[in-house]
Motif scaffolding. Sequence first.
Motif, mmCIF file in Angstrom:
data_model
loop_
_atom_site.group_PDB
_atom_site.id
_atom_site.type_symbol
_atom_site.label_atom_id
_atom_site.label_comp_id
_atom_site.label_asym_id
_atom_site.label_seq_id
_atom_site.Cartn_x
_atom_site.Cartn_y
_atom_site.Cartn_z
ATOM 1 N N LEU A 129 6.119 -11.307 0.144
ATOM 2 C CA LEU A 129 5.427 -10.455 -0.829
ATOM 3 C C LEU A 129 4.369 -11.299 -1.521
ATOM 4 O O LEU A 129 4.671 -12.342 -2.095
ATOM 5 N N ARG A 130 3.143 -10.842 -1.425
ATOM 6 C CA ARG A 130 2.073 -11.545 -2.121
ATOM 7 C C ARG A 130 1.780 -10.783 -3.405
ATOM 8 O O ARG A 130 2.370 -11.016 -4.432
ATOM 9 N N ALA A 131 0.920 -9.801 -3.325
ATOM 10 C CA ALA A 131 0.560 -9.039 -4.523
ATOM 11 C C ALA A 131 1.368 -7.751 -4.572
ATOM 12 O O ALA A 131 2.085 -7.404 -3.633
ATOM 13 N N VAL A 132 1.215 -7.042 -5.659
ATOM 14 C CA VAL A 132 1.882 -5.743 -5.828
ATOM 15 C C VAL A 132 1.488 -4.816 -4.674
ATOM 16 O O VAL A 132 2.275 -3.991 -4.218
ATOM 17 N N SER A 133 0.271 -5.006 -4.174
ATOM 18 C CA SER A 133 -0.215 -4.132 -3.101
ATOM 19 C C SER A 133 0.645 -4.216 -1.838
ATOM 20 O O SER A 133 0.681 -3.295 -1.037
ATOM 21 N N ASP A 134 1.360 -5.325 -1.631
ATOM 22 C CA ASP A 134 2.261 -5.415 -0.472
ATOM 23 C C ASP A 134 3.490 -4.532 -0.669
ATOM 24 O O ASP A 134 4.142 -4.145 0.283
ATOM 25 N N PHE A 135 3.817 -4.272 -1.944
ATOM 26 C CA PHE A 135 5.136 -3.742 -2.254
ATOM 27 C C PHE A 135 5.431 -2.380 -1.623
ATOM 28 O O PHE A 135 6.487 -2.167 -1.035
ATOM 29 N N GLU A 136 4.474 -1.474 -1.726
ATOM 30 C CA GLU A 136 4.754 -0.102 -1.314
ATOM 31 C C GLU A 136 5.128 -0.021 0.171
ATOM 32 O O GLU A 136 6.130 0.593 0.535
ATOM 33 N N GLU B 255 6.131 -2.524 2.086
ATOM 34 C CA GLU B 255 7.352 -3.305 2.347
ATOM 35 C C GLU B 255 8.602 -2.538 1.894
ATOM 36 O O GLU B 255 9.647 -2.602 2.537
ATOM 37 N N PHE B 256 8.472 -1.813 0.802
ATOM 38 C CA PHE B 256 9.584 -1.033 0.273
ATOM 39 C C PHE B 256 9.969 0.069 1.265
ATOM 40 O O PHE B 256 11.144 0.292 1.567
ATOM 41 N N VAL C 213 8.346 -15.139 -1.948
ATOM 42 C CA VAL C 213 6.992 -15.236 -2.494
ATOM 43 C C VAL C 213 6.440 -16.610 -2.107
ATOM 44 O O VAL C 213 7.140 -17.609 -2.261
ATOM 45 N N TYR D 287 -3.080 -15.337 -1.856
ATOM 46 C CA TYR D 287 -4.205 -14.442 -1.526
ATOM 47 C C TYR D 287 -4.568 -14.532 -0.056
ATOM 48 O O TYR D 287 -5.600 -14.029 0.366
#
Length: 164
Positions: free
Chosen positions: A92-99, A101-102, A121, A128
């Motif tokens: 997981l890098r930024a919050v943008s990866d989260f959705e 990956e979830f 992380v 980046y």
Amino acid sequence: MPTPVTAIYPGTFDPITNGHTDLIHRATRLFSRVIVAVAANPGKDPMFSAAERVELARLVFADVEKVEVVGFNNLLVDFAAQQNAGVILRGLRAVSDFEFEFQLAGMNRKLAPALETLFMVPAEPYAYLSSKIVREIASLGGNVADFVHPKVKAALADRLALKS
Ligand code: ADP
């Protein structure tokens, strides 16, 4: 002694970057075996073939006994079972990866409830970094020495020289 656990780290690795490598080294401290599973992913139209991506990752981890690099083109949960892996590792890098990956973790849990997804992380300098950015910088003539292994840098230069 904790039970030995094999972790599988799946991805496209087009090409493997220092961000991936950072995560893999961290994982070797936690797991008895780390399998870097290179997905064929023809839908992503990769710059390097699956065999080339496997080869590059093997070059990077040639001296690391716990790390094994393999290619796969079947369902991840099936491949993880074939490899006796208990954990799927993702970065997981930024919050943008989260959705994304979830969603992936939820679907993999539905398909294989006993297989745990763990997220790690990377160190800050790699937060980046992505294979896509590395390909773009290299294709525009930028220096990627800080982002990839020297052999990956050479492979990028060869590939781009062939293209132009
Ligand atoms: P995929 O097509 O499966 O996203 P990638 O090779 O792009 O394949 O990434 C594989 C995994 O590594 C993903 O979980 C991604 O979030 C993670 N990852 C990619 N780059 C980095 C980085 N710089 N630091 C940490 N994790 C990363």
